[in-house]
Design an enzyme around this catalytic site. Structure first.
Site, PDB file in Angstrom:
ATOM      1  CG  HIS A   1       0.257  14.984   1.083  1.00 26.18           C
ATOM      2  ND1 HIS A   1       0.084  15.000   0.091  1.00 26.18           N
ATOM      3  CD2 HIS A   1       0.277  14.072   2.178  1.00 26.18           C
ATOM      4  CE1 HIS A   1      -0.963  14.296   0.650  1.00 26.18           C
ATOM      5  NE2 HIS A   1      -1.296  13.667   1.401  1.00 26.18           N
TER       6      HIS A   1
ATOM      7  CG  ASP B   1      -2.271   5.160   3.138  1.00 21.93           C
ATOM      8  OD1 ASP B   1      -2.287   4.863   2.689  1.00 21.93           O
ATOM      9  OD2 ASP B   1      -2.737   4.606   4.304  1.00 21.93           O
TER      10      ASP B   1
ATOM     11  CG  HIS C   1      -2.266   0.769   1.093  1.00 21.52           C
ATOM     12  ND1 HIS C   1      -3.370   0.422   1.755  1.00 21.52           N
ATOM     13  CD2 HIS C   1      -1.911   2.644   0.930  1.00 21.52           C
ATOM     14  CE1 HIS C   1      -4.267   1.880   1.188  1.00 21.52           C
ATOM     15  NE2 HIS C   1      -3.376   2.603   1.258  1.00 21.52           N
TER      16      HIS C   1
ATOM     17  NE  ARG D   1       0.434  11.378  -3.197  1.00 22.40           N
ATOM     18  CZ  ARG D   1      -0.484  10.876  -2.166  1.00 22.40           C
ATOM     19  NH1 ARG D   1      -1.491  10.599  -2.669  1.00 22.40           N
ATOM     20  NH2 ARG D   1      -0.705  11.599  -0.489  1.00 22.40           N
TER      21      ARG D   1
HETATM   22 ZN   LIG Z   1      -6.935   4.856   2.151  1.00 18.81          ZN
END
Ligand SMILES: [Zn+2]
Length: 436
Positions: free
Chosen positions: A316, A312, A65, A69
């Site tokens: 950013h 995950d 996961h 981008r």
């Molecule tokens: Zn999610």
């Protein structure tokens, strides 16, 4: 790690290393031999010797996961910087979520992404295709064609497949394909407008919180739909006690359901939001939970009810993360702290033994996505990570290879770190330095 290498050498002999191979249930001291990209049975001429004393050798560290981008948001991360972050973190395989711009929802985009990652050559990238076209939730995407092009699963991650009838169709479809639907379980009608977990800390800080039920009601629904359709379901980033109960129910019913937990939900709690003075650095979805949920999640990973640990990884730009809490984007840059966070939370705490813990980062992810790998055996592709389990280090997000420096673990002391990563017999990272 000491070495005396010849440039271009493709023959390696790693001596006196603790071999931890969850694929073959091996935990033994020994030597590892690599010849021309594959594991070999013994030494041959011209090998470069690496002293492995104190280190662990683990095949095929896998993170299913991550968000890289590209295409569309290369100012946050791209396939090159993401691949470098994976190598730095000790991973040889990643599965990349399709919520890019455009969304990866066609066979052509799946093939493009996989080929681009191969050109870079730092990590094996398994593309995830979208469940619905544009992840808009309206129309099923071409799952079969994407699978033929190399998609290893399907997800609208970032948001849920909200409509139950759509989820039923998707699960029915994948019951004939094999790779799972990976659900970001969130009932948006319960979580809309919220920014963290609803509880004592959100009340104290005056931030609007979502109940843990915003996650667990969706997990219960999806478990029922998996039972109904026999469609394989993988629940992304579970955090809530209620979700774990739904997983127990799925297991009792023999449903093809797996789930993952993230290093940040295993290490941190919602008190990180107050520790960081309400900075959105700790804003993540699903949100960090209180200790009761974290304790249950740790137990579920230890027992195998949750059989996968995945980061995950959500990079950013810091300007975006510097926005006020309600406006800032969700996510933590997690690839480069995953091993340290997980070892600190689960291994050095005494909760798990090394082989069981590493199974959650190797064989567990392979089973969840129906992938096959034989393990550290003669002839297998030499995907290998050397880990120093006792290395104590302070997280410095400025030193990340990822373009995303957003992590509430910044400044924390972690114990355990990858010190070498090898993909098909080629070092992609040595002693913290990503190569190529
Ligand atoms: Zn999610």
């Amino acid at each position: 790690m000491t070495s005396n290498e010849t440039v271009g050498n493709t023959r390696w002999h790693i001596k006196n290393v603790r071999i931890l191979d969850p694929f073959t249930a091996t935990d033994a001291m020994g030597d590892v031999f690599i010849v021309d990209g594959r594991f070999a049975a013994g030494p041959v001429q011209g090998m470069t010797v690496i002293e492995g004393q104190g280190l662990w050798a683990v095949p095929r560290m896998t993170d299913i996961h991550v968000h890289f981008r590209e295409p569309g948001q290369e100012h946050k991360e791209d396939l090159l910087s993401g691949s470098r972050a994976a190598a730095a973190g000790g991973f040889t395989v990643v599965a990349a979520m399709p919520n890019t711009s455009p969304v990866i929802d066609s066979a052509a985009l799946v093939a493009w992404e996989r080929n681009r990652a191969r050109e870079i050559g730092l990590v094996e990238l398994w593309p995830m295709g979208a469940v619905t076209k544009g992840s808009a939730g309206q129309e099923l995407a071409e799952l079969g064609l994407m699978e033929e092009a190399g998609a290893m699963g399907f997800s609208d991650d970032g948001k849920p497949v909200a409509n139950a009838r759509m989820m039923r169709s998707a699960l029915s479809y994948v019951s004939m394909l094999g790779h799972p639907i990976v659900q970001h379980a969130e009932d948006l009608s319960l979580s809309e407008g919220t920014v963290m977990h609803e509880g004592a800390i959100s009340h104290q800080l005056g931030l609007s919180g979502a109940p843990a039920a915003a996650e667990s009601v969706m997990v219960w629904r999806d478990v029922e739909l998996s039972i109904l359709t026999s469609g394989p379901l993988h629940v992304a980033h579970v955090t809530a006690i209620g979700s774990l109960e739904a997983l127990e129910y799925a297991a009792r019913r023999g449903a093809p359901v797996t789930a993952e937990a993230t290093p940040h939900h295993l290490l941190l709690t919602d008190s990180a939001v107050s520790d960081w003075n309400s900075s959105p650095i700790s804003k993540v979805n699903p949100p960090l939970r209180p200790t009761t949920h974290r304790a249950a999640l740790r137990q579920a990973v230890a027992s195998g009810l949750v059989s996968v640990i995945a980061s995950d990884h959500a990079p950013h730009h810091m300007d975006e993360k510097a926005a006020p809490f309600p406006q800032a984007p969700y996510g933590i840059s997690g690839l480069e702290t995953s091993v340290g966070a997980v070892f600190t939370a689960l291994l050095h705490s005494g909760l798990m033994d090394p082989l069981t813990l590493l199974a959650r980062m190797t064989v567990g992810p392979h089973r969840a996505l129906r992938a096959h790998y034989p393990g550290l055996v003669q002839g297998a592709a030499a995907d290998l990570t050397l880990i120093d389990p006792h290395a104590s280090w302070i997280v410095d997000s400025r030193a990340f290879y990822s373009q995303g420096h957003n992590t509430p673990m910044d400044g924390m002391q972690l114990k355990g770190r990858a010190v070498g990563t090898m993909l098909r017999g080629v070092w992609t990272m040595r002693e913290g330095q990503v190569l190529a």
